[in-house]
Design a protein around this motif. Sequence first.
Motif, PDB file in Angstrom:
ATOM      1  N   ASP A 158      16.469  24.325  28.442  1.00  0.00           N
ATOM      2  CA  ASP A 158      17.569  23.402  28.131  1.00  0.00           C
ATOM      3  C   ASP A 158      18.326  23.808  26.874  1.00  0.00           C
ATOM      4  OD1 ASP A 158      16.745  21.971  30.298  1.00  0.00           O
ATOM      5  OD2 ASP A 158      15.999  20.241  29.184  1.00  0.00           O
ATOM      6  N   GLU A 162      22.379  23.914  25.975  1.00  0.00           N
ATOM      7  CA  GLU A 162      22.951  23.061  24.932  1.00  0.00           C
ATOM      8  C   GLU A 162      23.681  23.891  23.878  1.00  0.00           C
ATOM      9  OE1 GLU A 162      19.611  21.017  23.394  1.00  0.00           O
ATOM     10  OE2 GLU A 162      19.442  19.597  25.054  1.00  0.00           O
ATOM     11  N   LEU A 306      23.307  20.270  32.472  1.00  0.00           N
ATOM     12  CA  LEU A 306      22.181  19.932  31.605  1.00  0.00           C
ATOM     13  C   LEU A 306      21.255  18.909  32.267  1.00  0.00           C
ATOM     14  CD1 LEU A 306      20.963  20.613  28.886  1.00  0.00           C
ATOM     15  CD2 LEU A 306      22.313  18.783  27.869  1.00  0.00           C
TER      16      LEU A 306
END
Length: 967
Positions: A158, A162, A306
């Motif tokens: 992740d 980001e 995401l």
Amino acid sequence: MKKLAFIFIICFIIKGFSQKIDRKQISEYIRQYKADARGPYKDIRWFCTDGSIRQPKDPCPDNIGPGVQHARYKDDVVALGKSNHIFLGQILAYTDKEDFWDDKNNHSRLKQYQLDKYLRTVDDGWLNKKGQYYRGSIQSEDEQAWGIDFYKWLLADDKNIEKYYFLIRQSLKDIPHKGDDNLSQLIRSQSKVISDEFVQFMDLRVKIHSQPEYEDIEKVKNFKQKFNDQLSNLQKQRLDELMASMTKFYKPLDISSLLKNASKLKGTSIGDKLSAYISSNSNLDDVPKLVSETSELLFEMRGAVLEEQRPMARLQLLDVSLRLEEVIFKYAPNWKPESLQELLNKTCYLGMATTGAGFIELSEWNQISLKSSFDMEQTMTLGELTSTWESSRHLVEWSSSMVKANYQKEVDVYTAFEPLAYGFIDDKIRGSIVLYLGQSVAELGDFIAKESLLTNKVLSIPNQSAFRGLNPGYAYGELVVVDGSPDDIEVSSDKIYIFQRPPADLKPVAGIATVSEGNMVSHVQLLARNLGIPNSALSDGNLKDLLKYNGQNVFYAVSNKGNVILKLESEMSPEEHELFVVKERANDKIEVPAENIRLDVSNVLNMRSVDAHDSGKLCGPKAANLGQLKKMFPNKVVEGLVIPFGIFKAHMDEQMPGQDKSYWVYLNDVFKKAESMRAQNLEEAEVESFQLKQLEILRHAIKNMTLKESFLDELETNFETILGKPMGEIPVFLRSDTNMEDLKDFTGAGLNLTLFNVAEKNKILEGIKDVWASPYTERSFKWRQKYLLNPENVFPSILVIPSVDVDYSGVLITKGISNGIENDLTVAFSRGAGGAVDGQSAETYLIRNEGSYKLLAPARETLYNSLPVTGGTEKKSASFETPILNTQNINEIRDLANTIRKTIPKETNSDYAGAYDVELGFKDNKLWLFQIRPFVENKKALSSEYLASITPKIDYDKEIQLSQKLH
């Protein structure tokens, strides 16, 4: 003995091997590879699963598993990767995934791969010019498989999404992982190759690069017919290939194909939205609806990537996102707004799409807060409309700076040995939605300019609304347009410069404009503001349009409201000529007050013992004001030592080596000789050259002077008793602090030396002498000469404070610089130490007195300074997904500013009523103060009758109907 000799030889070989290869040698490598039938590769081998390597005609046997066939790099290519971290002709199937991601080096290898791809398209294969036909060197199916495997690995984390959404999404255009081509980039590359060979194609190339549309195919066809007799067979072939690429790109969109390779999205929320979008837009005739809904979906895709946890589903989402961007890129030119309302809606949706494509961060979009549903019956005031335009313009600037922040370092490295690399960033921007967003913003700016009468007059270039003034002033001189790095440019004080970015150590110039303004409170900007040097920001396109005027004499003015005038000398009015008839008079300069200096105090001082009343007497204003702040904010200011003027003067009174006089007498003799030369009517350039040569001798002598034993003993003692540790065991800042700084009409910001985070004892002692010598550098001397009557009477003191390894640091100006409102605040912050004051692209806010705040610019620096306890600076990588300042920080800064305004004049018995320039930082959310000084503006520029005459009076309350036609 033989063993020692052998070890020495091995060490010598390793050291020699690790030395960087210079750019001339790399250029020679490139030349050789272009001419070599194998390019950067030496041979082809089979690489088997068990680690064995076999000849090309001897494939890996079945019993050890399948192998991969590809080329091996030439030895020079391998060595270049080890010595310079430059990787040419990268074969993905040959590369470890983590090595390619190259996290430790800010993803340099991945970026170089993209840059290599670009160079191959614009230079017929580039270093593989002949090697592109070297059969078997690269197997496309193996590269595709590697690409899919790479993204499955990368998108499993992740944090990567980001922090690096923009970079990852851009890389998908270049790293093979499916069968699609990046057609828009290919079209731009093909048109560039043709125009480079056949100059008559340049106008069409500019059209294709700046305003591409379907009708360009017919224009290329007509061009080929018109110049048929002058074109070579190869050039005709290239025109045919360009038309084929354009035809393929502009073929009718099969919108249902968006789900063709997105099986993982079926049954998901975003998959359902994609299906609904396809159904809603099966008829492509309603272009505004298509672009609007595509923009909304593209924006939603960013969040969906995401939220989705499966790496392959994430990859499919990103691929669909790229297809949606292609839809907008293809159809946005066909949306031709007729009314102001339509233009506002188009601008907003393109901004939304730009955000979805990763060119700005989601937190930045939230700060912009553009509306997307303007009503035809609605009205807006001119002020509201201007605010919307400014927000839209920010989007364009921030989007362009995102590309530069990610790729500029690699482009600079490659441009040194391959000039074609310089076009990469421009290509990235022009191949994106930012191109059309910029056009809409420019059209909106032109409309507002007509309504407000705030019109720029910049020669005859297009899109002048992109210009915006930063500092008021006027200048006359030769125009110098620098379309590249400014670091090696030797500037002149009588010329006007247009830069991509301002150099951090800018010497005096007549005027300046920059694409990347850095930030409005950097030392360069403060000096320009202080001296009334006209200063403005412009776009990349503006800079390129101005190149044809390079070398011509121009008049340049920036008004108090920020409108810009740039005209040729032949077009100047009599009034404008009159501004430069009278030479600058001596009484326009100021005198450094020297009568109150206390040179008898020659002992090291505790910073707690000095305050604002000692400024210019015992020490400079940095130490005096920080001592004052220590009394007022004891928990927000570090301890410190002060090396006063008297210690410097005591050392300058010693005999100067190689001279029959002291350092001080030598210095004063230099200025006496200069005055004598002027009395003989010698040219000022000759006088200045003499002074600079003599000051260089002095500077070298000061750097090598012997420090007094009594001073050294006292310094050792004070380090331990005041700073808490012996010298050499605590890192410190050595800040030059002269009596020429923070005068009533001269700031002197950043002219002399500050040494960061010095830890070793011998480096501290050497640093003291380096700081003493810094007022005699060419840059410092030239700025002083421009403004001071008695530059020889400059005395440096030194402020010694322990380092604070701040998380982020910056500058506070207790005034709204962008709007001129005295009760507002301007702050600029960068991650780590020192970035904002050095002119980095900093996170900048206008903090309003009533409690709100507005983001003026996000930070766009991928590297920042960390201060290790061992001394020196360490570069760390940054990403942009999270703002630097949080709400708590901003509120604390606002409270601090209010306290400073109320208490500083009272505590210092001062009648100063102006704004303050404060340097500060945060460590673990704790605020630390490092400096405070008056914020000096050039009153002459601000009050100039001429500048007032070119500043229109704007009625921001004027009502404008959104139904108003644009043309």
